[in-house]
Design an enzyme around this catalytic site. Sequence first.
Site, PDB file in Angstrom:
ATOM      1  CG  HIS A 102      51.647  61.606  25.193  1.00 44.57           C
ATOM      2  ND1 HIS A 102      50.505  61.619  25.960  1.00 44.57           N
ATOM      3  CD2 HIS A 102      51.750  60.350  24.703  1.00 44.57           C
ATOM      4  CE1 HIS A 102      49.947  60.420  25.947  1.00 44.57           C
ATOM      5  NE2 HIS A 102      50.686  59.638  25.184  1.00 44.57           N
ATOM      6  CG  ASP A 132      48.772  64.134  27.331  1.00 46.79           C
ATOM      7  OD1 ASP A 132      49.424  64.519  26.335  1.00 46.79           O
ATOM      8  OD2 ASP A 132      48.687  62.942  27.667  1.00 46.79           O
ATOM      9  N   GLY A 206      50.223  53.320  22.755  1.00 48.03           N
ATOM     10  CA  GLY A 206      49.560  53.358  21.465  1.00 48.03           C
ATOM     11  C   GLY A 206      48.066  53.602  21.601  1.00 48.03           C
ATOM     12  CG  ASN A 207      44.936  51.484  23.949  1.00 45.92           C
ATOM     13  OD1 ASN A 207      45.330  50.438  24.421  1.00 45.92           O
ATOM     14  ND2 ASN A 207      43.913  51.553  23.120  1.00 45.92           N
ATOM     15  CB  SER A 208      48.301  57.783  24.113  1.00 43.05           C
ATOM     16  OG  SER A 208      48.963  57.200  25.197  1.00 43.05           O
ATOM     17  N   GLY A 265      44.427  82.795  40.586  1.00 46.47           N
ATOM     18  CA  GLY A 265      45.232  83.730  41.377  1.00 46.47           C
ATOM     19  C   GLY A 265      45.179  83.407  42.851  1.00 46.47           C
TER      20      GLY A 265
END
Length: 460
Positions: A102, A132, A206-208, A265
């Site tokens: 992101h 992510d 912002g820490n992401s 599956g």
Amino acid sequence: MLRAALTVVTIALSSLAHAETKVPSSQAEISLGFAPLVKEAAPAVVNIYAKRVVEVRESPFQGDPFFQNLFRDFGAARPQVQNSLGSGVILSADGIVVSNYHVVGMATDIRVVLNDRREFTAEVLLADEANDLAILQLNDPEEMPYLPLRDSDSVEVGELVLAIGNPFGVGQTVSSGIVSGLARSGAAAGTGQGYFIQTDAAINPGNSGGALIDVNGDLIGINTRILTRSGGSNGIGFAIPANLVAEFVDQAKAGNTQFEKPWAGATGQPVDADIAESLGLDRPGGILISALHPESPFLAAGIAPGDVILAVDGNPITNGAEMIFRMSVAGLGGTAEISGILGGEPATRDVALIAPPEVPSRETVQTSESTVLPGVVVSNINPALTAELGLPLKSEGVVVHGLGDFGARVGLRLGDVLLAIDETQIESPTDVEEALRQASRRVSMLVERGSRRVTLRFRL
């Protein structure tokens, strides 16, 4: 009194296999706190500035609580530049960087700024929205500082950790806390479908993509998101475990541009107390298999509906996200040891770790300009397409995976399974082309959308 308190901390830390047991011997050492650790680790944590171009529609109904949803595709689309700010971690001296999808997903321009203010451009090698995660390569890197990856399965609740990133764009910041939980599946909001390490170290916007490190400076996870109602950090943050990051790096170095995770599956449900009692189990846990695809590697290994899977490679599981995480960490091409109650008895099976197969072969058709809906892309459903679009396991028929210029305007969505157009039953992609070519001015389309059947009617 101070020395006694420090001794208690030392005893707690002594349970950590990677921590050095040592009581500070001077006032100078006590006053340093985490400073030596931060000084060593911080240079490998970077700020990332990304730009992406998106199509935005200006609608006269924008902001109207009723009509904005009815006319969300109304108005001409125009390109708009979006900026995003986040963090990343350097993982090797040659400039391999990990961040969140992101932060850099679909970006057209990525700028990476180191702690010493050096700047580099970067290219995305591999990115995956569901997990992510994104792996970047710095352009023309020098000898880079980097953080070593720790086996995240060795992480324990209660360990001291530091979160390093760039919250709110104020500059690199360090927050401290502990590991407050493990195996948090689906606990974080957003598109992430993974398996997380939980921490009470403050993680803010912002820490992401920043680092979650242990007391030795080893990377145990990549900070990804928080659980909050106010938008601020409430002491419940989540990090993607380092073991999954390592598999992403391996696939990126192998030349993959998309993350390939093993395909089960299979569908099932967590074993709760009631199910455990009905099955004669002594405690809840594991997954009760409810259905298997004919091409499933679980079925090929002798696992059947009604069996209970308790562990993957010796690691207990409680839901499907944990099972897929364990299979993803093991990687494609090998086998995973599946343990559980199989055929009514405790047993283990070796299950092949395979990508979702293209069986039957994918037949794709893009509707021509001579049809009433040109540019719509449809294909016959197989396991690979089922996994790609997130369709139900037993989906069959023809699915929409491209909308063209007008598909969205008439109500089509990606993942719709076409059942009929006007009076024509749809059994193959070529049926769609033929039916749309012969359609009258009033068109009716019957689609299967998730568990519902929807009829779309439009007039030309």
